[in-house]
Design a protein around this motif. Structure first.
Motif, PDB file in Angstrom:
ATOM      1  N   PRO A  95     -75.703 -96.314 -31.966  1.00 27.23           N
ATOM      2  CA  PRO A  95     -74.813 -94.937 -33.110  1.00 27.23           C
ATOM      3  C   PRO A  95     -74.571 -94.018 -32.259  1.00 27.23           C
ATOM      4  O   PRO A  95     -75.085 -93.385 -31.357  1.00 27.23           O
ATOM      5  CB  PRO A  95     -76.488 -94.098 -34.062  1.00 27.23           C
ATOM      6  CG  PRO A  95     -77.415 -95.694 -33.983  1.00 27.23           C
ATOM      7  CD  PRO A  95     -77.268 -96.454 -32.770  1.00 27.23           C
ATOM      8  N   ASN A  96     -73.596 -93.659 -32.975  1.00 27.58           N
ATOM      9  CA  ASN A  96     -72.351 -92.570 -31.866  1.00 27.58           C
ATOM     10  C   ASN A  96     -73.589 -91.005 -32.686  1.00 27.58           C
ATOM     11  O   ASN A  96     -74.225 -91.016 -33.459  1.00 27.58           O
ATOM     12  CB  ASN A  96     -71.505 -92.154 -32.351  1.00 27.58           C
ATOM     13  CG  ASN A  96     -70.346 -93.114 -32.171  1.00 27.58           C
ATOM     14  OD1 ASN A  96     -70.377 -93.941 -31.602  1.00 27.58           O
ATOM     15  ND2 ASN A  96     -69.455 -93.594 -32.479  1.00 27.58           N
ATOM     16  N   LEU A 155     -67.217-101.240 -42.233  1.00 21.62           N
ATOM     17  CA  LEU A 155     -67.036-101.523 -40.518  1.00 21.62           C
ATOM     18  C   LEU A 155     -67.941-100.227 -40.451  1.00 21.62           C
ATOM     19  O   LEU A 155     -68.250-101.041 -38.927  1.00 21.62           O
ATOM     20  CB  LEU A 155     -65.384-101.028 -40.552  1.00 21.62           C
ATOM     21  CG  LEU A 155     -64.751-100.667 -38.943  1.00 21.62           C
ATOM     22  CD1 LEU A 155     -65.450-102.629 -38.454  1.00 21.62           C
ATOM     23  CD2 LEU A 155     -63.412-100.355 -38.912  1.00 21.62           C
ATOM     24  N   LEU A 156     -67.794 -99.257 -40.844  1.00 25.10           N
ATOM     25  CA  LEU A 156     -69.042 -97.960 -39.819  1.00 25.10           C
ATOM     26  C   LEU A 156     -70.528 -98.953 -39.833  1.00 25.10           C
ATOM     27  O   LEU A 156     -70.779 -98.315 -38.923  1.00 25.10           O
ATOM     28  CB  LEU A 156     -68.206 -96.886 -40.750  1.00 25.10           C
ATOM     29  CG  LEU A 156     -67.321 -95.842 -41.054  1.00 25.10           C
ATOM     30  CD1 LEU A 156     -67.320 -95.188 -42.339  1.00 25.10           C
ATOM     31  CD2 LEU A 156     -66.857 -95.948 -39.729  1.00 25.10           C
ATOM     32  N   ALA A 157     -70.776 -99.610 -41.213  1.00 30.17           N
ATOM     33  CA  ALA A 157     -72.256 -99.529 -40.402  1.00 30.17           C
ATOM     34  C   ALA A 157     -72.627-100.787 -39.979  1.00 30.17           C
ATOM     35  O   ALA A 157     -73.560-100.663 -39.289  1.00 30.17           O
ATOM     36  CB  ALA A 157     -72.196-100.031 -42.089  1.00 30.17           C
ATOM     37  N   GLN A 158     -71.759-101.827 -39.607  1.00 29.48           N
ATOM     38  CA  GLN A 158     -71.372-102.559 -38.258  1.00 29.48           C
ATOM     39  C   GLN A 158     -72.024-101.708 -37.014  1.00 29.48           C
ATOM     40  O   GLN A 158     -71.772-102.039 -35.729  1.00 29.48           O
ATOM     41  CB  GLN A 158     -69.745-103.207 -38.827  1.00 29.48           C
ATOM     42  CG  GLN A 158     -70.111-104.376 -39.502  1.00 29.48           C
ATOM     43  CD  GLN A 158     -69.245-105.250 -40.069  1.00 29.48           C
ATOM     44  OE1 GLN A 158     -67.847-104.912 -39.456  1.00 29.48           O
ATOM     45  NE2 GLN A 158     -68.661-106.149 -40.744  1.00 29.48           N
ATOM     46  N   PRO A 190     -60.566 -95.192 -33.961  1.00 26.95           N
ATOM     47  CA  PRO A 190     -60.604 -96.571 -33.547  1.00 26.95           C
ATOM     48  C   PRO A 190     -62.443 -96.880 -33.996  1.00 26.95           C
ATOM     49  O   PRO A 190     -62.977 -95.826 -33.029  1.00 26.95           O
ATOM     50  CB  PRO A 190     -60.122 -96.912 -32.020  1.00 26.95           C
ATOM     51  CG  PRO A 190     -60.502 -95.445 -31.660  1.00 26.95           C
ATOM     52  CD  PRO A 190     -59.966 -94.477 -32.854  1.00 26.95           C
ATOM     53  N   VAL A 191     -62.692 -98.277 -34.618  1.00 25.88           N
ATOM     54  CA  VAL A 191     -64.043 -98.688 -34.663  1.00 25.88           C
ATOM     55  C   VAL A 191     -64.317 -99.926 -34.335  1.00 25.88           C
ATOM     56  O   VAL A 191     -63.298-100.613 -35.378  1.00 25.88           O
ATOM     57  CB  VAL A 191     -64.419 -98.145 -36.046  1.00 25.88           C
ATOM     58  CG1 VAL A 191     -66.133 -98.238 -36.828  1.00 25.88           C
ATOM     59  CG2 VAL A 191     -64.449 -96.854 -36.322  1.00 25.88           C
TER      60      VAL A 191
END
Length: 101
Positions: A2-3, A30-33, A76-77
């Protein structure tokens, strides 16, 4: 991994209100992945860290904060990109993928 955000005392002040914050299913997925909370990106957005927008868009954002207008950020993610748009009247902030726009 995690960031991690810096501690709140190290962050610049919030520069504008978000209004209601919403997100599309694809943006949330996408964020959760990638282990990123939507709050992390919104926190950057409201502190005028617009991510990877071109310089002219960053300048337009700063102008919008003075004269009124929408504020646009792009982050970007993984292999994708999450866009954050705060409407001109700051009533709504949306996290979206371009494919869902």
């Amino acid at each position: 991994m995690p960031n991690m955000l810096p501690s709140l005392k190290d962050l610049p002040p919030i520069q504008f209100p978000t209004g209601q914050v919403v997100a599309t299913p694809g943006a949330l997925r996408l964020l959760a992945q990638h282990g990123i909370s939507p709050h992390q990106l919104v926190s950057r957005h409201v502190r005028c860290d617009y991510g990877s927008v071109p310089a002219e868009d960053a300048a337009a954002n700063n102008d919008a904060l003075i004269h009124g207008g929408r504020v646009l950020s792009s982050y970007p993610v993984g292999g994708g990109r999450v866009w954050i748009i705060t409407e001109w009247d700051h009533s709504l902030t949306s996290l979206i993928l371009l494919a869902e726009y």
